[in-house]
Design a protein around this motif. Structure first.
Motif, PDB file in Angstrom:
ATOM      1  N   THR A  38      11.165  -1.003   2.689  1.00  0.00           N
ATOM      2  CA  THR A  38      10.911  -2.327   3.230  1.00  0.00           C
ATOM      3  C   THR A  38       9.465  -2.488   3.652  1.00  0.00           C
ATOM      4  O   THR A  38       8.745  -1.543   3.860  1.00  0.00           O
ATOM      5  CB  THR A  38      11.801  -2.596   4.454  1.00  0.00           C
ATOM      6  OG1 THR A  38      11.542  -1.587   5.432  1.00  0.00           O
ATOM      7  CG2 THR A  38      13.246  -2.564   4.063  1.00  0.00           C
ATOM      8  N   ASN A  39       9.069  -3.755   3.801  1.00  0.00           N
ATOM      9  CA  ASN A  39       7.710  -4.076   4.207  1.00  0.00           C
ATOM     10  C   ASN A  39       7.759  -5.424   4.897  1.00  0.00           C
ATOM     11  O   ASN A  39       8.596  -6.252   4.589  1.00  0.00           O
ATOM     12  CB  ASN A  39       6.794  -4.134   2.971  1.00  0.00           C
ATOM     13  CG  ASN A  39       5.355  -4.385   3.328  1.00  0.00           C
ATOM     14  OD1 ASN A  39       4.895  -3.920   4.357  1.00  0.00           O
ATOM     15  ND2 ASN A  39       4.651  -5.104   2.485  1.00  0.00           N
ATOM     16  N   VAL A  40       6.857  -5.652   5.859  1.00  0.00           N
ATOM     17  CA  VAL A  40       6.854  -6.909   6.593  1.00  0.00           C
ATOM     18  C   VAL A  40       5.922  -7.888   5.917  1.00  0.00           C
ATOM     19  O   VAL A  40       4.756  -7.606   5.691  1.00  0.00           O
ATOM     20  CB  VAL A  40       6.403  -6.676   8.053  1.00  0.00           C
ATOM     21  CG1 VAL A  40       6.324  -7.997   8.797  1.00  0.00           C
ATOM     22  CG2 VAL A  40       7.382  -5.749   8.746  1.00  0.00           C
ATOM     23  N   ALA A  41       6.455  -9.048   5.561  1.00  0.00           N
ATOM     24  CA  ALA A  41       5.644 -10.077   4.922  1.00  0.00           C
ATOM     25  C   ALA A  41       4.748 -10.751   5.956  1.00  0.00           C
ATOM     26  O   ALA A  41       5.098 -10.879   7.117  1.00  0.00           O
ATOM     27  CB  ALA A  41       6.545 -11.105   4.256  1.00  0.00           C
ATOM     28  N   SER A  42       3.596 -11.229   5.513  1.00  0.00           N
ATOM     29  CA  SER A  42       2.680 -11.901   6.424  1.00  0.00           C
ATOM     30  C   SER A  42       3.193 -13.292   6.741  1.00  0.00           C
ATOM     31  O   SER A  42       4.015 -13.866   6.041  1.00  0.00           O
ATOM     32  CB  SER A  42       1.301 -11.991   5.772  1.00  0.00           C
ATOM     33  OG  SER A  42       1.398 -12.704   4.576  1.00  0.00           O
ATOM     34  N   GLU A 213       8.615  10.077  -2.656  1.00  0.00           N
ATOM     35  CA  GLU A 213       7.310  10.197  -3.309  1.00  0.00           C
ATOM     36  C   GLU A 213       7.348   9.293  -4.523  1.00  0.00           C
ATOM     37  O   GLU A 213       8.287   9.345  -5.317  1.00  0.00           O
ATOM     38  CB  GLU A 213       7.042  11.642  -3.727  1.00  0.00           C
ATOM     39  CG  GLU A 213       6.930  12.611  -2.558  1.00  0.00           C
ATOM     40  CD  GLU A 213       6.633  14.019  -3.027  1.00  0.00           C
ATOM     41  OE1 GLU A 213       5.683  14.173  -3.826  1.00  0.00           O
ATOM     42  OE2 GLU A 213       7.355  14.942  -2.625  1.00  0.00           O
ATOM     43  N   THR A 214       6.341   8.478  -4.676  1.00  0.00           N
ATOM     44  CA  THR A 214       6.410   7.453  -5.723  1.00  0.00           C
ATOM     45  C   THR A 214       5.316   7.544  -6.783  1.00  0.00           C
ATOM     46  O   THR A 214       5.408   6.871  -7.805  1.00  0.00           O
ATOM     47  CB  THR A 214       6.349   6.052  -5.097  1.00  0.00           C
ATOM     48  OG1 THR A 214       5.091   5.883  -4.425  1.00  0.00           O
ATOM     49  CG2 THR A 214       7.478   5.848  -4.091  1.00  0.00           C
ATOM     50  N   GLU A 237       6.075   0.935   0.178  1.00  0.00           N
ATOM     51  CA  GLU A 237       5.011   0.419   1.038  1.00  0.00           C
ATOM     52  C   GLU A 237       3.646   1.018   0.725  1.00  0.00           C
ATOM     53  O   GLU A 237       2.622   0.337   0.793  1.00  0.00           O
ATOM     54  CB  GLU A 237       5.378   0.685   2.497  1.00  0.00           C
ATOM     55  CG  GLU A 237       4.424   0.062   3.497  1.00  0.00           C
ATOM     56  CD  GLU A 237       4.906   0.239   4.930  1.00  0.00           C
ATOM     57  OE1 GLU A 237       4.192  -0.210   5.830  1.00  0.00           O
ATOM     58  OE2 GLU A 237       5.993   0.819   5.121  1.00  0.00           O
ATOM     59  N   HIS A 238       3.602   2.302   0.374  1.00  0.00           N
ATOM     60  CA  HIS A 238       2.314   2.982   0.171  1.00  0.00           C
ATOM     61  C   HIS A 238       1.993   3.225  -1.299  1.00  0.00           C
ATOM     62  O   HIS A 238       0.984   3.863  -1.606  1.00  0.00           O
ATOM     63  CB  HIS A 238       2.319   4.310   0.930  1.00  0.00           C
ATOM     64  CG  HIS A 238       2.591   4.171   2.397  1.00  0.00           C
ATOM     65  ND1 HIS A 238       1.718   3.542   3.263  1.00  0.00           N
ATOM     66  CD2 HIS A 238       3.661   4.550   3.141  1.00  0.00           C
ATOM     67  CE1 HIS A 238       2.232   3.553   4.488  1.00  0.00           C
ATOM     68  NE2 HIS A 238       3.408   4.158   4.437  1.00  0.00           N
ATOM     69  N   THR A 239       2.824   2.737  -2.209  1.00  0.00           N
ATOM     70  CA  THR A 239       2.636   3.035  -3.626  1.00  0.00           C
ATOM     71  C   THR A 239       1.299   2.533  -4.151  1.00  0.00           C
ATOM     72  O   THR A 239       0.606   3.248  -4.885  1.00  0.00           O
ATOM     73  CB  THR A 239       3.782   2.425  -4.460  1.00  0.00           C
ATOM     74  OG1 THR A 239       5.020   3.004  -4.045  1.00  0.00           O
ATOM     75  CG2 THR A 239       3.583   2.684  -5.937  1.00  0.00           C
ATOM     76  N   ALA A 240       0.914   1.322  -3.815  1.00  0.00           N
ATOM     77  CA  ALA A 240      -0.332   0.756  -4.345  1.00  0.00           C
ATOM     78  C   ALA A 240      -1.541   1.564  -3.894  1.00  0.00           C
ATOM     79  O   ALA A 240      -2.445   1.833  -4.690  1.00  0.00           O
ATOM     80  CB  ALA A 240      -0.477  -0.703  -3.912  1.00  0.00           C
ATOM     81  N   LEU A 270       7.503  -6.391  -4.092  1.00  0.00           N
ATOM     82  CA  LEU A 270       6.645  -7.251  -4.909  1.00  0.00           C
ATOM     83  C   LEU A 270       5.170  -7.089  -4.565  1.00  0.00           C
ATOM     84  O   LEU A 270       4.340  -6.976  -5.473  1.00  0.00           O
ATOM     85  CB  LEU A 270       7.087  -8.709  -4.766  1.00  0.00           C
ATOM     86  CG  LEU A 270       6.266  -9.746  -5.530  1.00  0.00           C
ATOM     87  CD1 LEU A 270       6.311  -9.471  -7.025  1.00  0.00           C
ATOM     88  CD2 LEU A 270       6.773 -11.150  -5.228  1.00  0.00           C
ATOM     89  N   PRO A 271       4.768  -7.059  -3.278  1.00  0.00           N
ATOM     90  CA  PRO A 271       3.342  -6.895  -2.978  1.00  0.00           C
ATOM     91  C   PRO A 271       2.753  -5.607  -3.540  1.00  0.00           C
ATOM     92  O   PRO A 271       1.567  -5.559  -3.871  1.00  0.00           O
ATOM     93  CB  PRO A 271       3.308  -6.885  -1.441  1.00  0.00           C
ATOM     94  CG  PRO A 271       4.525  -7.647  -1.025  1.00  0.00           C
ATOM     95  CD  PRO A 271       5.558  -7.288  -2.045  1.00  0.00           C
TER      96      PRO A 271
END
Length: 492
Positions: A38-42, A213-214, A237-240, A270-271
């Protein structure tokens, strides 16, 4: 405590509308499978206004909730056993979502959400497979790299029929997932229906810790060129950030071309995939389009001036879903980069999650993502520009037998065994399912090499070792014809 009828409508409305607005920071944008991080959208002022409009609409239509309230009261007053208010209310919410017939729109109660959130930590415990609900069936999207599920031979599109002998029919996705997951070291038996296999399979899996691990990278030399390979197992969350770090290393080492491997990648945030695409697609071309519930399409652009100086190939297969498909389609349509492999899964929607204020959450399909040219791949998939299958033994199934397979028999199980033996270097002289003399000799040779009883029959022990050996070869990426094809394309 029982809720009085006159308060129930307001309770339901406030739980949905005010709870949604008051916890807007809990929104998450998903472009992947059910177990994504999960990740928090702005913050987004327009969405806040839209949610406020939804609240007003709900309050204006309170009368439409009368039937729900009447049903609640009838059950409370007349049902044979005692029933908790919470059970009925959460059941009503689940029923609304199930009526959408959308496998990606689901309700997670507080307990389920707590278990779901464990997966944003460094690891979680279970079998390591992304799942979805497809046509009412709990379906494997893809096993996670190096997970117990992968080692046991689970494959994309496998349907889970039962867990430890208990049917999952009628359960929602997260109820089924909770049955499958469990403590490290414990065992679970899944009954699997697999396309092309006559009998259902029973696959025993030992649960383990599943590291999140991605990103994995490597460099290959092909025809005098340095070809970098970055494998993405999901988009978390940290893949990019991790992708960019590995990309910079490969570029520093003189990379002449890049393979991005998203085979078996079920998607994620998506981000994360957007941030990766911003490294490649120039600002004059959209890398994605998003269609909202009104049909309005918005194009999204990067801020880079030009594409990379080296070419890129994306690797996909039937386990590549959603965010993986966004990546492959965008690089192909925006930059004409090749896609190598097999047609992907076909998930073209984006979900948002909203906290209900009590620890429970609704994940709702809200957008459709489209390729740079405006094409939808939902339920269709992304087709490769260069189709390449893996060797036949990659597609074999577990050998589960009640009686030994012997000379002069003929059936699909024997054909499966012959393909495995051929893949391991034992000549059976045929793969049509007839247990020939050459097949018997191949079985004997395998038994000798594995220090088994040499009888030329595929008994239970021989079948078990044969299956384990072929899975190990697959996991070691031996004879990876899809990767070889990608390297060939980039080395020309």
């Amino acid at each position: 405590m029982k809720i009085k009828k006159r308060y129930l409508v307001m309770y339901l409305i406030m739980a949905v509308a005010i709870g949604a607005i008051g916890t807007y920071v809990g929104f998450t944008f998903f472009a992947g499978g059910s177990n994504s991080s999960t990740n928090v959208a702005s913050s987004d002022r327009e969405l806040l206004v839209e949610l406020a409009d939804h609240q007003e609409a709900l309050e204006a239509n309170m009368g439409k909730m009368t039937k729900v309230v009447d049903a609640f009261t009838v059950i409370q007053d007349n049902y044979l056993e005692d029933v908790e208010d919470k059970q009925l209310i959460e059941g009503a919410i689940q029923g609304m979502l199930q009526s959408l017939e959308d496998p990606y729109s689901v309700y997670m109660d507080q307990e389920t959400m707590e278990q779901f959130n464990e997966q944003i930590e460094s690891s979680f415990e279970g079998i390591g497979a992304e799942v979805s609900m497809t046509d009412g069936n709990v379906t494997i999207i893809a096993p996670i790299k190096d997970s117990p599920a992968e080692k046991a031979g689970l494959k994309p599109n496998d349907q889970v029929l039962s867990v430890d002998g208990e049917s999952v029919e009628g359960l929602d996705l997260y109820e089924a997932v909770n049955k499958i997951r469990g403590e490290k070291g414990s065992q679970v038996v899944l009954e699997i229906r697999r396309a092309g296999v006559e009998d259902n399979l029973e696959i025993e899996i030992t649960r383990d810790s599943i590291p999140v691990e991605t990103v994995y990278s490597d460099m290959y030399e092909q025809n005098g060129k340095q070809i970098g390979v970055i494998e993405l197992t999901s988009f978390s969350e940290h893949t990019a950030d991790e992708f960019e770090e590995e990309l910079n290393k490969l570029e520093k080492d003189g990379m002449d071309g890049l393979v991005i491997d998203v085979r078996g990648n079920p998607g994620g945030l998506l981000p994360a995939v957007e941030d990766i695409l911003k490294n490649f697609v120039p600002k004059d071309t959209p890398y994605i389009q998003i269609e909202d519930p009104t049909g309005k399409k918005t194009r999204y652009f990067s801020n880079i001036d030009s594409a990379k100086e080296y070419p890129v190939v994306t690797l996909v297969n039937e386990g590549s879903a959603s965010a993986s498909e966004i990546l492959a389609a965008a690089l192909n349509e925006a930059l004409d980069y090749d896609i190598v492999g097999e047609t992907s899964f076909g998930k073209g929607t984006v979900q948002q999650t909203v906290s209900m204020g009590d620890g429970s959450t609704i994940k709702l399909t809200r957008f459709r993502w489209l390729t740079p040219e405006g094409n939808s791949i939902n339920e269709v998939g992304v087709e490769p520009t260069i189709e390449q299958e893996m060797p036949d033994y990659y597609y074999t199934n577990p050998v589960q037998i009640d009686e030994s397979l012997t000379f002069n028999q003929s059936n699909n199980q024997i054909a499966n065994v012959q393909i495995m033996l051929e893949g391991l270097g034992y000549d059976t002289d045929r793969t049509d399912g007839y247990f020939s003399e050459a097949t018997k000799e191949a079985v004997e040779a395998f038994q000798r090499d594995q220090e088994l009883t040499v009888n030329g029959e595929v008994d239970e022990k021989t079948a078990e070792i044969l299956q384990t050996t072929i899975i190990e070869k697959i996991r070691n990426n031996e004879e990876d014809t899809q990767l070889e094809k990608a390297l060939e394309v980039l080395s020309k």
